[in-house]
Write a protein that holds these residues in place. Structure first.
Motif, PDB file in Angstrom:
ATOM      1  N   UNK A   1       0.824  -1.208   0.000  1.00  0.00           N
ATOM      2  CA  UNK A   1       0.000   0.000   0.000  1.00  0.00           C
ATOM      3  C   UNK A   1       0.859   1.260   0.000  1.00  0.00           C
ATOM      4  N   UNK A   2       1.859   1.315   0.894  1.00  0.00           N
ATOM      5  CA  UNK A   2       2.698   2.503   0.998  1.00  0.00           C
ATOM      6  C   UNK A   2       3.788   2.304   2.027  1.00  0.00           C
ATOM      7  N   UNK A   3       4.678   3.301   2.123  1.00  0.00           N
ATOM      8  CA  UNK A   3       5.795   3.279   3.066  1.00  0.00           C
ATOM      9  C   UNK A   3       5.651   4.420   4.058  1.00  0.00           C
ATOM     10  N   UNK A   4       5.973   4.139   5.316  1.00  0.00           N
ATOM     11  CA  UNK A   4       5.848   5.129   6.394  1.00  0.00           C
ATOM     12  C   UNK A   4       7.128   5.104   7.216  1.00  0.00           C
TER      13      UNK A   4
ATOM     14  N   UNK B   1      11.191   2.508   9.641  1.00  0.00           N
ATOM     15  CA  UNK B   1      10.407   2.474   8.400  1.00  0.00           C
ATOM     16  C   UNK B   1       9.504   1.254   8.369  1.00  0.00           C
ATOM     17  N   UNK B   2       8.301   1.446   7.828  1.00  0.00           N
ATOM     18  CA  UNK B   2       7.311   0.375   7.776  1.00  0.00           C
ATOM     19  C   UNK B   2       6.704   0.285   6.388  1.00  0.00           C
ATOM     20  N   UNK B   3       6.372  -0.930   6.003  1.00  0.00           N
ATOM     21  CA  UNK B   3       5.608  -1.181   4.786  1.00  0.00           C
ATOM     22  C   UNK B   3       4.177  -1.489   5.185  1.00  0.00           C
ATOM     23  N   UNK B   4       3.232  -0.684   4.681  1.00  0.00           N
ATOM     24  CA  UNK B   4       1.816  -0.969   4.874  1.00  0.00           C
ATOM     25  C   UNK B   4       1.355  -1.795   3.684  1.00  0.00           C
ATOM     26  N   UNK B   5       0.704  -2.914   3.960  1.00  0.00           N
ATOM     27  CA  UNK B   5       0.297  -3.822   2.887  1.00  0.00           C
ATOM     28  C   UNK B   5      -0.952  -4.577   3.319  1.00  0.00           C
ATOM     29  N   UNK B   6      -1.484  -5.360   2.407  1.00  0.00           N
ATOM     30  CA  UNK B   6      -2.546  -6.309   2.747  1.00  0.00           C
ATOM     31  C   UNK B   6      -2.066  -7.690   2.331  1.00  0.00           C
TER      32      UNK B   6
ATOM     33  N   UNK C   1      -6.350  -8.882   4.352  1.00  0.00           N
ATOM     34  CA  UNK C   1      -6.231  -8.375   5.716  1.00  0.00           C
ATOM     35  C   UNK C   1      -5.074  -7.380   5.813  1.00  0.00           C
ATOM     36  N   UNK C   2      -5.271  -6.324   6.614  1.00  0.00           N
ATOM     37  CA  UNK C   2      -4.231  -5.315   6.793  1.00  0.00           C
ATOM     38  C   UNK C   2      -3.003  -5.922   7.470  1.00  0.00           C
ATOM     39  N   UNK C   3      -1.828  -5.554   6.985  1.00  0.00           N
ATOM     40  CA  UNK C   3      -0.569  -6.005   7.557  1.00  0.00           C
ATOM     41  C   UNK C   3       0.419  -4.833   7.579  1.00  0.00           C
TER      42      UNK C   3
ATOM     43  N   UNK D   1      -5.289   4.095  11.342  1.00  0.00           N
ATOM     44  CA  UNK D   1      -6.101   2.894  11.553  1.00  0.00           C
ATOM     45  C   UNK D   1      -5.234   1.726  12.019  1.00  0.00           C
ATOM     46  N   UNK D   2      -4.055   1.563  11.408  1.00  0.00           N
ATOM     47  CA  UNK D   2      -3.145   0.497  11.840  1.00  0.00           C
ATOM     48  C   UNK D   2      -2.714   0.733  13.284  1.00  0.00           C
TER      49      UNK D   2
END
Length: 324
Positions: free
Chosen positions: A179-182, A188-193, A197-199, A230-231
């Motif tokens: 989904x994106x990088x934060x 640093x985190x990778x937002x993904x599904x 399901x959200x991961x 939300x995460x």
């Protein structure tokens, strides 16, 4: 890649004047031999670069030489967009692109403004590696190769295969829809599904990554800030949370509250201390946070946490009480 380096070399000489091969090598993160080969290539291409020998010698461009090599490439433009935090650029693997982009931006400035801007920039320091107590910023260490592959999948909208080492688990391969990088506090985190399901994956725990050709299953647009919130909310309400009743010196209240997930109740004791019901992520989080307060806080419940803190203190006392 070499073309970008040649452009950076020309811009360095334009902006700083005479520079030695060793200095150019450090700036460009290459060997001195590579710099000498690049100088030869520039001369062969008609760029008026010349060498001055002697103690204060080096390489320079003929006075008045102009270049139209200021066009930004994709990574350089992206680096400027995250340049509000130079560390953000480093964490996303864009540090070298940011340095190259800034050279081009400075070169595009009018002559008079260029000198003023460079002088002003020397008066500003943002996010140094240590604070006034000499504590170093603990930034995540992530391979540039891995970050580049993750970025490629995120921007292309393709599925991503990663080998991920979750805490206390054997590393496993998994395929996700990025989904994106934060980046948050040097991490640093990778937002993904995954399977819908959200991961959320910490990049420092990604051991290998491969962008696939298959399109990712994700919306065309995303509100990354909202997705992160939300995460964050899911993280705070899940897992093995621990409720703790603790007495704390009022002077330490803000420090304590800053480490908990939630404050459920609060009242004053007769001696002026505060009694709080708080929630921690888990028992390890609770023990770590409360240990920081030493005698300025006292756990009243649960008993297991009191015992853990007692055992830790007893071990320290034994270590320092023994004869040397």
């Amino acid at each position: 890649m070499r073309a970008d380096r040649l452009v950076s070399l020309v811009l360095l000489l334009r902006q700083r004047g005479r520079m030695t091969a060793d200095t150019l090598a450090r700036e460009l993160e290459v060997s001195t031999r590579t710099v000498l080969r690049d100088i030869e290539a520039l001369s062969a291409a008609g760029v008026p670069v010349y060498a001055e020998r002697g103690r204060h010698g080096g390489f320079a461009l003929l006075p008045g030489f102009q270049t139209a090599l200021t066009g930004l490439n994709h990574d350089e433009a992206l680096a400027l967009l995250v340049a509000g935090s130079r560390r953000g650029a480093q964490l996303f693997g864009l540090g070298s692109a940011l340095a190259s982009a800034m050279l081009k931006v400075v070169d595009a400035l009018p002559e008079g403004l260029r000198g003023t801007a460079a002088g002003a920039a020397q008066r500003l320091l943002i996010d140094p590696e240590t604070d006034l107590l000499s504590r170093r910023v603990a930034a995540d260490e992530v391979s540039d190769t891995i970050v580049a592959e993750v970025r490629r999948a995120v921007f292309a909208g393709h599925k991503l295969r990663i080998q991920y080492a979750a805490v206390d688990q054997t590393p496993k391969w998994r395929t996700v829809d990025p989904i994106g990088l934060v980046t948050v506090r040097e991490q640093s985190y990778l937002l993904a599904t995954r399977g819908g399901a959200d991961r959320t994956y910490r990049l420092s725990r990604v051991l290998a990554a491969e962008a696939l050709d298959e399109p990712a299953q994700r919306p065309d647009t995303v509100d990354l800030d909202r997705a992160w919130q939300e995460r964050n909310a899911q993280f705070r309400t899940g897992g093995d949370q621990v409720a703790v009743l603790v007495r704390v010196d009022p002077a330490r209240r803000e420090h304590l509250v800053g480490t908990v997930l939630a404050v459920c109740a609060e009242e004053s004791d007769a001696d002026g201390w505060l009694r709080l019901n708080v929630i921690f992520q888990d028992s390890r989080h609770a023990e770590w946070a409360l240990w920081q307060h030493a005698t300025h806080a006292e756990v009243l419940a649960p008993q297991g946490l009191r015992t853990s803190l007692y055992n830790r203190a007893a071990t320290i006392a034994t270590r320092y009480g023994a004869s040397s």
